[in-house]
Design a protein around this motif. Structure first.
Motif, PDB file in Angstrom:
ATOM      1  N   PHE A 193       0.832  -1.183  -0.033  1.00 22.88           N
ATOM      2  CA  PHE A 193      -0.121   0.122  -0.045  1.00 22.88           C
ATOM      3  C   PHE A 193       0.833   1.369  -0.041  1.00 22.88           C
ATOM      4  N   LYS A 228      -1.384  -2.238 -12.903  1.00 26.78           N
ATOM      5  CA  LYS A 228      -1.664  -3.333 -13.164  1.00 26.78           C
ATOM      6  C   LYS A 228      -0.700  -4.355 -12.594  1.00 26.78           C
ATOM      7  N   ALA A 255      -6.267  -6.895  -3.093  1.00 23.64           N
ATOM      8  CA  ALA A 255      -5.291  -6.102  -2.200  1.00 23.64           C
ATOM      9  C   ALA A 255      -5.973  -5.166  -1.523  1.00 23.64           C
ATOM     10  N   GLY A 256      -7.115  -4.344  -1.878  1.00 21.78           N
ATOM     11  CA  GLY A 256      -7.884  -3.376  -1.354  1.00 21.78           C
ATOM     12  C   GLY A 256      -8.900  -4.301  -0.176  1.00 21.78           C
ATOM     13  N   ASN A 300      -6.569  -8.422  -8.859  1.00 24.60           N
ATOM     14  CA  ASN A 300      -5.437  -8.191  -8.001  1.00 24.60           C
ATOM     15  C   ASN A 300      -5.560  -6.954  -7.113  1.00 24.60           C
ATOM     16  N   THR A 301      -5.642  -5.766  -7.633  1.00 28.61           N
ATOM     17  CA  THR A 301      -5.921  -4.528  -6.976  1.00 28.61           C
ATOM     18  C   THR A 301      -7.363  -4.895  -6.144  1.00 28.61           C
ATOM     19  N   LYS A 357       4.105  -9.761  -4.992  1.00 30.37           N
ATOM     20  CA  LYS A 357       3.887  -8.814  -4.203  1.00 30.37           C
ATOM     21  C   LYS A 357       3.173  -9.273  -2.872  1.00 30.37           C
ATOM     22  N   GLY A 385      -5.451  -8.239 -13.482  1.00 26.76           N
ATOM     23  CA  GLY A 385      -4.686  -7.202 -12.837  1.00 26.76           C
ATOM     24  C   GLY A 385      -5.714  -6.320 -12.137  1.00 26.76           C
ATOM     25  N   LEU A 430       0.341 -10.716  -1.948  1.00 27.83           N
ATOM     26  CA  LEU A 430      -1.164 -10.512  -1.982  1.00 27.83           C
ATOM     27  C   LEU A 430      -1.625 -11.473  -1.214  1.00 27.83           C
ATOM     28  N   VAL A 470       2.381 -12.059 -10.456  1.00 28.78           N
ATOM     29  CA  VAL A 470       2.536 -10.720 -10.036  1.00 28.78           C
ATOM     30  C   VAL A 470       2.082 -10.657  -8.488  1.00 28.78           C
TER      31      VAL A 470
END
Lengths: 289, 340
Positions: free
Chosen positions: A67, A250, B76-77, B72-73, B96, B69, B98, B92
């Motif tokens: 974040f 992305k 994450a949120g 993923n966001t 990261k 993609g 996730l 990815v």
């Protein structure tokens, strides 16, 4: 000479101009060193505190690195983007292609919207033609018509520049029209009495009289153009600072997103500074901004 | 006085709602959000039939995603509980960190994703793409495959203008003659083919060449930890949909045609371009594998990650153990066991 009482205390350059006129040179130097420094200190302290909090928040992992990436990783991303590039272009090249789009869009708006706005201010019939059109599309979110622009103009730079142009147009046009209306009618009447014709009145009274407001419009236009940059680079771009932010999203590269946002913020700030400098040069009588 | 009553009533009502929610939260969430990919697979059947709503007994919010993609966001949120991602986005995501795991094979990608080029430009292979404009959604399976194919055929990616476009945008750009090729998926793919396009490469061919692509259903880890039985039921329901698809492609096509509001013939063609894997098979060595011995998906993910790192899309290739941990067949194992 304008009334000096409305001098903004925070505006250091304005203060210098004022001091320059009624005190000695040495006093000016002292003031330049001493006065703005309090504000500068506050500004610097604020920035340092934010930076410190940012560092602490990431160092002690109050928030996940995904974040909010650490300042160090953002710095590393920045260096890497400049040295080895981000997807084929260096950061500077990305910035340059964005600036090309912004400056072209803004420039096109400047040479069309300002004359039109001035005409609208002078002539109520011209205003009757264009006013409803501009007022209709002005509040539209650019994304709403961007797909149409891509359909009409294609995926190349044209549609992107067009979007920026359309975003910059209304503030310039509206402020130009407004500026003309704001010119003191006494001055116009005085010039007329002295034998000036319509063109002379326009060139020597109306135009300089509207300059300050025009610059305000330009500053707003710069801000608006900048804010639609990311949207403009959303479709079919492979370069540009706005595209970087979208592309990095992305791939969850929040460090790159941070770099993009910081660079965008700083460029926006610089552009605004530039316009303000131009304003000072063009309207020296309104030195207090 | 009247206002006072209103306030009191409002507060009381609010308290009731909060209490009710708390009571519910103990065993079931008030709402489950499932993110689904905008493509053709058996999940559309379970969605259309309302099977998840029935099996899980919880209201479900379905959110459509155009790319992994974006999923993923959302993960994450924390805005979705279940999602679907292809191997590049999950490579990815895992790199990261996730907080999610792959629990079910949604589909193996075949001819449903293809590289289509203008027939009149005489483009026969990616070698002919030099100096041409190719649209591909960045970060997606097809982006990964395009880059892989360029590398395989020793074409410098910089000699091709590769532009980032979703399938729908690519279709519009194609119709305007702005692009020469696109590596995208159905239903936009077919429209491009029908307006002067020839398919020069399919994801099925790439899979044979050692670059398999697929989509897996993922679940947020904290959700799975809190409601393991619901995850179990979710996987079971997805397995049921796959079974339905395999058993009755005709009716499946009808259902999906209705769901996507597309003609049935189109759907029938798309269905043949996607492969569904039966639940039991998914536990085999080619796919998820078992909890004790993970299958080929881990290797695919790892090599995808290596490729993405080469492309500077991820900073570094993480430990393979992370990919091993991402693939979690436990829920599917339980579902298959229960059935037997």
């Amino acid at each position: 000479m304008m009334d000096m009482s409305n001098t903004e205390p925070l505006h250091s350059s304005a203060t210098i101009v004022k001091v320059d006129q009624d005190t000695s040179r040495s006093a000016r130097v002292i003031i330049r060193l001493a006065r703005p420094s309090t504000e500068r200190l506050i500004t610097a302290a604020t920035l340092l505190i934010i930076l410190g909090l940012w560092y602490l928040a990431t160092h002690y992992q109050w928030v996940p690195g995904l974040f909010v990436p650490s300042p160090l990783s953002v710095w590393r991303a920045l260096v890497e983007m400049q040295q080895t590039g981000y997807q084929g272009h260096t950061l500077f090249e990305h910035l340059a292609s964005s600036m090309y789009r912004i400056v072209t869009g803004l420039g096109m708006a400047l040479v069309t919207a300002v004359p039109l706005g001035l005409l609208m201010g002078v002539n109520s019939k011209i205003r009757a033609i264009f006013d409803p059109l501009i007022e209709f599309y002005r509040p539209l979110p650019p994304l709403a018509y961007y797909t149409l622009l891509v359909l009409w103009l294609g995926i190349d730079n044209t549609s992107k520049i067009m979007l920026l142009f359309l975003a910059a147009f209304p503030p310039l046009c509206v402020s130009a029209a407004q500026a003309v209306k704001g010119v003191d009618p006494v001055l116009i009447r005085a010039a007329r009495t002295l034998g000036a014709n319509a063109i002379q009145v326009f060139l020597y009274i109306v135009l300089p009289g509207s300059l300050p407001e025009l610059f305000t419009g330009l500053r707003i236009a710069v801000g608006v153009t900048f804010s639609v940059l990311v949207a403009a680079e959303m479709v079919a771009a492979s370069s540009g600072i706005g595209w970087i932010v979208l592309d990095a999203g992305k791939f969850l590269r929040s460090d790159v997103i941070f770099v993009g946002i910081i660079v965008m913020g700083l460029t926006g700030l610089l552009l605004d500074k530039l316009v303000r400098k131009l304003e000072q040069l063009a309207t020296p009588w309104r030195s207090c901004g | 006085m009247k206002q006072c009553k209103l306030w009191f009533g409002g507060a009381f009502g609010l308290g009731l709602i909060i209490l009710a929610n708390l009571a519910l939260a103990e065993d079931k969430p008030a709402l489950i959000t499932i993110g689904y990919l905008n493509l053709v697979n058996a999940q559309l059947i379970s969605k259309h039939m309302g099977w998840h709503e029935k099996a899980l007994g919880v209201p479900i919010k379905w959110v459509k995603f155009d790319s992994g993609g974006a999923v993923n966001t959302a993960i994450a949120g924390g805005s979705i509980d279940f999602g679907g991602v292809g191997n590049p986005p999950s490579a990815v995501g895992v790199s990261k960190g996730l907080p999610y795991e792959g629990i079910f094979v949604l589909n193996m990608l075949g001819a449903v994703e293809s590289l289509v080029a203008r027939t009149d430009k005489n483009i026969k292979s990616v070698k002919d793409l030099v100096g041409k404009k190719v649209a591909v959604p960045f970060g997606s399976t097809t982006h990964y495959l395009l880059m892989a194919e360029l590398k395989k055929e020793a074409v410098d990616p910089r000699s091709v203008t590769i532009i980032d476009m979703g399938p729908v945008d690519a279709l519009a750009a194609w119709l305007r003659n702005d692009i020469d090729a696109a590596y995208i998926w159905e239903p936009s793919l077919d429209k491009i083919v029908k307006s002067g396009g020839t398919i020069i490469l399919t994801s099925a061919q790439m899979a044979k060449a050692g670059y398999p692509t697929w989509d897996v259903a993922v679940v947020r880890k904290d959700f799975a930890k809190k409601y393991p039985t619901l995850v179990n039921k979710f996987v079971k329901t997805e397995a049921k949909a796959v079974e339905f698809w395999l058993k009755d492609p005709q009716q499946s096509a009808e259902i999906i045609a209705e769901e996507l509001a597309l003609p049935k013939e189109d759907i029938t063609r798309m269905i043949t371009g996607t492969t569904m894997v039966a639940a039991k098979q998914q536990l085999g060595p080619t796919y998820l594998g078992t909890s004790n011995k993970k299958g080929g998906f881990v290797d695919t993910l790892y090599s995808t990650a290596q490729f993405l790192a080469e492309q500077k899309r991820i900073p570094a290739v993480p430990d393979k153990a992370l990919y091993d941990a991402f693939i979690n067949p436990a829920y599917l194992e339980a579902a298959v066991m229960q059935k037997q």
